[in-house]
Design a protein around this motif. Structure first.
Motif, short mmCIF file in Angstrom:
data_model
loop_
_atom_site.label_atom_id
_atom_site.label_comp_id
_atom_site.label_asym_id
_atom_site.label_seq_id
_atom_site.Cartn_x
_atom_site.Cartn_y
_atom_site.Cartn_z
N PHE A 124 4.71 5.74 -5.11
CA PHE A 124 5.06 5.70 -6.58
C PHE A 124 3.86 6.65 -7.39
O PHE A 124 4.31 7.09 -8.10
CB PHE A 124 4.70 4.01 -7.10
N GLY A 125 2.62 6.41 -6.81
CA GLY A 125 1.56 7.48 -7.61
C GLY A 125 1.98 8.95 -7.35
O GLY A 125 2.02 9.67 -8.08
N MET A 126 2.50 9.34 -5.96
CA MET A 126 2.89 10.61 -5.74
C MET A 126 4.15 11.13 -6.57
O MET A 126 4.41 12.02 -7.06
CB MET A 126 3.13 10.77 -4.46
N ALA A 127 5.38 10.02 -6.75
CA ALA A 127 6.65 10.27 -7.60
C ALA A 127 5.78 10.75 -9.15
O ALA A 127 6.41 11.30 -9.90
CB ALA A 127 7.52 9.14 -7.43
N TRP A 128 4.97 9.49 -9.59
CA TRP A 128 4.66 9.68 -10.93
C TRP A 128 3.92 11.13 -11.18
O TRP A 128 4.08 11.94 -12.29
CB TRP A 128 3.64 8.73 -10.98
N GLN A 129 3.14 11.81 -10.12
CA GLN A 129 2.45 12.91 -10.38
C GLN A 129 3.46 14.21 -10.42
O GLN A 129 3.52 14.99 -11.14
CB GLN A 129 1.24 12.79 -9.45
N LEU B 175 0.91 -1.19 0.06
CA LEU B 175 -0.15 -0.12 0.01
C LEU B 175 0.88 1.26 -0.01
O LEU B 175 0.55 2.12 -0.87
CB LEU B 175 -0.85 -0.02 1.28
N VAL B 176 1.93 1.06 0.89
CA VAL B 176 2.67 2.46 0.94
C VAL B 176 3.62 2.76 -0.31
O VAL B 176 3.60 3.93 -0.67
CB VAL B 176 3.62 2.27 2.42
N SER B 177 4.02 1.71 -0.92
CA SER B 177 5.05 1.65 -2.14
C SER B 177 4.07 2.29 -3.12
O SER B 177 4.40 3.21 -4.07
CB SER B 177 5.42 0.51 -2.54
N SER B 178 2.75 1.68 -3.41
CA SER B 178 1.75 2.18 -4.30
C SER B 178 1.51 3.55 -4.36
O SER B 178 1.39 4.05 -5.19
CB SER B 178 0.68 1.45 -4.45
N VAL B 179 1.16 4.20 -3.08
CA VAL B 179 0.92 5.49 -2.71
C VAL B 179 2.30 6.49 -3.17
O VAL B 179 2.23 7.42 -4.07
CB VAL B 179 0.57 5.78 -1.49
#
Length: 79
Positions: A35-40, A29-33
């Motif tokens: 990665f999403g923040m880094a993508w954005q 969960l933490v890694s997905s969040v």
């Protein structure tokens, strides 16, 4: 879990495996969040490169930790 199972005391093995699984799910969960923040923030190319570099570092650390595991902690394989 396969590495931790033999190291856990038998009466607490199922509880220990459940705790490990919960930790893994939380890490996903933490890694997905993150990665999403880094993508954005950085865009898909940079975020993917940073994630790939993190995977390489994690694989190297895992290899080092498993290579230096004491023999007393290495589970015996019965044949």
């Amino acid at each position: 879990m396969a590495l931790a199972g033999p190291l856990l005391p038998e009466p607490l093995r199922t509880t220990g495996i459940a705790v490990i699984q919960t930790g893994q799910a939380f890490a996903y969960l933490v890694s997905s969040v993150l990665f999403g923040m880094a993508w954005q923030a950085w865009g898909p190319a940079t975020a993917s490169r940073v994630a790939a570099a993190g995977v390489v570092v994690a694989m190297a650390a895992t290899a080092l930790l498993l290579a230096h595991r004491p023999a007393a902690l290495t589970p015996e394989v019965s044949r």
